[in-house]
Design a protein around this motif. Sequence first.
Motif, PDB file in Angstrom:
ATOM      1  N   LEU A   1       0.826  -1.205   0.000  1.00 53.08           N
ATOM      2  CA  LEU A   1       0.000   0.000   0.000  1.00 53.08           C
ATOM      3  C   LEU A   1       0.860   1.255   0.000  1.00 53.08           C
ATOM      4  N   ILE A   2       2.036   1.148   0.599  1.00 49.26           N
ATOM      5  CA  ILE A   2       2.961   2.281   0.667  1.00 49.26           C
ATOM      6  C   ILE A   2       3.941   2.264  -0.500  1.00 49.26           C
ATOM      7  N   TYR A   3       4.409   1.058  -0.837  1.00 54.04           N
ATOM      8  CA  TYR A   3       5.395   0.884  -1.904  1.00 54.04           C
ATOM      9  C   TYR A   3       4.743   0.100  -3.044  1.00 54.04           C
ATOM     10  N   PRO A   4       4.174   0.783  -4.051  1.00 53.43           N
ATOM     11  CA  PRO A   4       3.351   0.157  -5.091  1.00 53.43           C
ATOM     12  C   PRO A   4       3.958  -1.044  -5.797  1.00 53.43           C
ATOM     13  N   PRO A   5       5.284  -1.116  -6.058  1.00 52.60           N
ATOM     14  CA  PRO A   5       5.804  -2.288  -6.772  1.00 52.60           C
ATOM     15  C   PRO A   5       5.529  -3.619  -6.079  1.00 52.60           C
ATOM     16  N   LEU A   6       5.282  -3.600  -4.770  1.00 48.30           N
ATOM     17  CA  LEU A   6       5.011  -4.841  -4.045  1.00 48.30           C
ATOM     18  C   LEU A   6       3.534  -5.221  -4.052  1.00 48.30           C
ATOM     19  N   PHE A   7       2.694  -4.351  -4.590  1.00 49.63           N
ATOM     20  CA  PHE A   7       1.254  -4.633  -4.591  1.00 49.63           C
ATOM     21  C   PHE A   7       0.867  -5.200  -5.951  1.00 49.63           C
ATOM     22  N   PRO A   8      -0.015  -6.208  -5.988  1.00 47.91           N
ATOM     23  CA  PRO A   8      -0.314  -6.877  -7.266  1.00 47.91           C
ATOM     24  C   PRO A   8      -1.052  -6.011  -8.282  1.00 47.91           C
ATOM     25  N   ILE A   9      -1.718  -4.969  -7.831  1.00 43.44           N
ATOM     26  CA  ILE A   9      -2.461  -4.081  -8.735  1.00 43.44           C
ATOM     27  C   ILE A   9      -2.188  -2.624  -8.363  1.00 43.44           C
ATOM     28  N   VAL A  10      -2.579  -1.719  -9.246  1.00 43.67           N
ATOM     29  CA  VAL A  10      -2.552  -0.295  -8.899  1.00 43.67           C
ATOM     30  C   VAL A  10      -3.763  -0.029  -8.025  1.00 43.67           C
ATOM     31  N   TYR A  11      -3.516   0.281  -6.760  1.00 46.67           N
ATOM     32  CA  TYR A  11      -4.604   0.436  -5.801  1.00 46.67           C
ATOM     33  C   TYR A  11      -4.920   1.917  -5.587  1.00 46.67           C
ATOM     34  N   GLU A  12      -6.024   2.172  -4.880  1.00 46.62           N
ATOM     35  CA  GLU A  12      -6.485   3.546  -4.665  1.00 46.62           C
ATOM     36  C   GLU A  12      -5.490   4.404  -3.893  1.00 46.62           C
ATOM     37  N   SER A  13      -4.647   3.781  -3.087  1.00 41.93           N
ATOM     38  CA  SER A  13      -3.693   4.549  -2.285  1.00 41.93           C
ATOM     39  C   SER A  13      -2.408   4.857  -3.044  1.00 41.93           C
ATOM     40  N   HIS A  14      -2.348   4.510  -4.312  1.00 44.46           N
ATOM     41  CA  HIS A  14      -1.136   4.704  -5.100  1.00 44.46           C
ATOM     42  C   HIS A  14      -1.255   5.926  -6.013  1.00 44.46           C
ATOM     43  N   GLY A  15      -0.275   6.786  -5.959  1.00 47.49           N
ATOM     44  CA  GLY A  15      -0.109   7.837  -6.962  1.00 47.49           C
ATOM     45  C   GLY A  15      -1.040   9.017  -6.878  1.00 47.49           C
ATOM     46  N   ASN A  16      -1.810   9.156  -5.805  1.00 48.01           N
ATOM     47  CA  ASN A  16      -2.751  10.280  -5.734  1.00 48.01           C
ATOM     48  C   ASN A  16      -2.031  11.628  -5.611  1.00 48.01           C
ATOM     49  N   LYS A  17      -0.989  11.651  -4.800  1.00 47.47           N
ATOM     50  CA  LYS A  17      -0.232  12.900  -4.668  1.00 47.47           C
ATOM     51  C   LYS A  17       0.349  13.331  -6.011  1.00 47.47           C
ATOM     52  N   ASP A  18       0.762  12.365  -6.820  1.00 47.60           N
ATOM     53  CA  ASP A  18       1.402  12.684  -8.098  1.00 47.60           C
ATOM     54  C   ASP A  18       0.428  13.349  -9.060  1.00 47.60           C
ATOM     55  N   TRP A  19      -0.767  12.732  -9.239  1.00 51.75           N
ATOM     56  CA  TRP A  19      -1.680  13.341 -10.210  1.00 51.75           C
ATOM     57  C   TRP A  19      -2.254  14.654  -9.703  1.00 51.75           C
ATOM     58  N   VAL A  20      -2.426  14.761  -8.381  1.00 46.79           N
ATOM     59  CA  VAL A  20      -2.890  16.037  -7.823  1.00 46.79           C
ATOM     60  C   VAL A  20      -1.839  17.126  -8.041  1.00 46.79           C
ATOM     61  N   ASN A  21      -0.575  16.803  -7.779  1.00 48.43           N
ATOM     62  CA  ASN A  21       0.497  17.787  -7.985  1.00 48.43           C
ATOM     63  C   ASN A  21       0.636  18.152  -9.452  1.00 48.43           C
ATOM     64  N   ASN A  22       0.395  17.183 -10.325  1.00 49.87           N
ATOM     65  CA  ASN A  22       0.455  17.439 -11.759  1.00 49.87           C
ATOM     66  C   ASN A  22      -0.566  18.493 -12.161  1.00 49.87           C
ATOM     67  N   ILE A  23      -1.787  18.332 -11.662  1.00 48.69           N
ATOM     68  CA  ILE A  23      -2.836  19.311 -12.000  1.00 48.69           C
ATOM     69  C   ILE A  23      -2.548  20.664 -11.353  1.00 48.69           C
ATOM     70  N   SER A  24      -2.272  20.660 -10.045  1.00 49.59           N
ATOM     71  CA  SER A  24      -2.109  21.930  -9.321  1.00 49.59           C
ATOM     72  C   SER A  24      -0.915  22.727  -9.830  1.00 49.59           C
ATOM     73  N   SER A  25       0.120  22.028 -10.332  1.00 52.33           N
ATOM     74  CA  SER A  25       1.274  22.747 -10.880  1.00 52.33           C
ATOM     75  C   SER A  25       0.921  23.475 -12.174  1.00 52.33           C
ATOM     76  N   GLN A  26      -0.140  23.016 -12.846  1.00 54.18           N
ATOM     77  CA  GLN A  26      -0.570  23.654 -14.098  1.00 54.18           C
ATOM     78  C   GLN A  26      -1.602  24.752 -13.869  1.00 54.18           C
TER      79      GLN A  26
END
Length: 554
Positions: free
Chosen positions: A332-357
């Motif tokens: 849940l913290i380190y995505p490569p160890l999780f079998p799927i892309v879960y809801e707790s993965h990458g949210n900060k990244d896409w939010v920062n992507n939008i807010s930076s624009q």
Amino acid sequence: MRLKLPRIFLYLLALIFILNILQAHFTELIFDEAYYWYYAQNMAWGYFDHPPMVALIVKISSLFFGGELGVRFISTVLSAGTYLILWFLFDNQTKNKYVLQYFVLVFSMTLVHAYGFLTLPDTPLLFFTALFLLIYKKFLKSPSVELSLILGLVMAALMYSKYHAFLVIFFVLLSNLRLVFNKYAWLSVLISLICYTPHFLWLFNNEFVTIKYHLFERPNRAYEFGDFTVAFFINLIVIFGLTFPWIYRALLKTKTTDKFNKAVLFLIYGIIAFFFISSFNRRIQTQWLIVICIPMIVVVYNKMLDDKITRKWVHILGITNIVILLFLRIGLIYPPLFPIVYESHGNKDWVNNISSQVGSIPVIFENSYTEAPMYSFYSGNTSYSLNNITYRQNQFTIDNSENLVQGQKIVYFSKFMDEGDISYYDAKGDKHYGIYIDNFESYRKLRTIIHEPVELVENKYVNFRIYNPYEMDIEISKLEFGVVFLNKYKNFREVKKSHASPLQEGIRLLKSKDTTSFKILMPEPKINDAYFFKISISENGLYWGINGENVKLP
């Protein structure tokens, strides 16, 4: 009830609590948690999908910490409290010899494990179910005014956690019908109803929107044996993991010995029976069944204390469960160890992507009551979910969040756009586009009202009314009208634009806080499975809104 606890109990409880605190801090929010965080930004006696307990948990957590732990802290406390309360339900003093086995049993249950650090309505539901059983057990031995007061408060807290709590109270009371003649039981019920009155009033003031949606408006689909009933039985396995054969073996071998034991069995079998019957109508979500874990712990641990074989295999398989769950927790913290892309993965990244624009410009997500609060949580900026007829109602439908984006320059994201002014990639790698809109204006709170039974006027028109809840008048020229057709499962099938006009000639405005009578030309649906319809409004070119209730076709 002895309050003295074995030292190993305290060590294990502290270990789990610290582990949950760390997990709560380092794991990004999942979407439902962001939604409940959004609830807590405006405390109320109720919300569209749930009673207010989950919002209260978030609010109190935020008084101690910021970030993710500011959403989850009280959940970790309640989880520890659940372990503690359950321990006091066992009178057999040999339990002190098998403390480790107790923790293995509880910690190995998949959702009980997860809700030790996630903030969801089931977290307080588990805690107050355990507390309810503990107080009820004491009440059976020695009913009193004091215990009636406490029992009433706990029943109210249960109902403030989740509506499913009604099943907990109902099946426990059903196990002991003589309570009907017990004045202390009636006192408990009275106290719980008094405490729950604010939520009843909230429901009344909001036109019972929650009940209407979940009982009458919520879409469904045709019955599928595999995906409905078979999936229900799979869920009964999933909530216990590898220990499930010994869990259910213990249940089947447990017989009624006293009123409390009878209550526990009624609770387990009653909830299983209720959702089994419900599975012939709709798909049962796994978390709806989680409340049986509490009485099941009572049954299984009592069996473990008396049966060496059960104790051995629950211990072995439970540890295996725990190892798997701990591995997934790291994922849940380190995505490569999780079998799927879960809801707790990458949210900060896409939010920062939008807010930076876009900076501090408000962001509107079309049909996403999960992405909008997630964006607000991690960016600190305003966001809003604009719901249309292809989606569902939610908290954004009934609160005042629409006011925050009116007249503003906004960014509008839709999953149906294939180009736009800006774009971002979500955690799964899907690209989404957004456009800038100056002076944004929406009227999603306009209500279209149709009285049943529907009668066609001149064989082609339907009379209806529009209620304008806004503080300002609205120009009718800004609005377009459509008839939405749904199938018998209340799924959106098509919308046909149609002509609508006020019954009284010369009306150009929808007056503030007033109702205006209209008629609309009833088009013929192209689909052959149309069963319900509703009248929808499109304002300023936005896609058709959810403005009315489902009405059976004439």
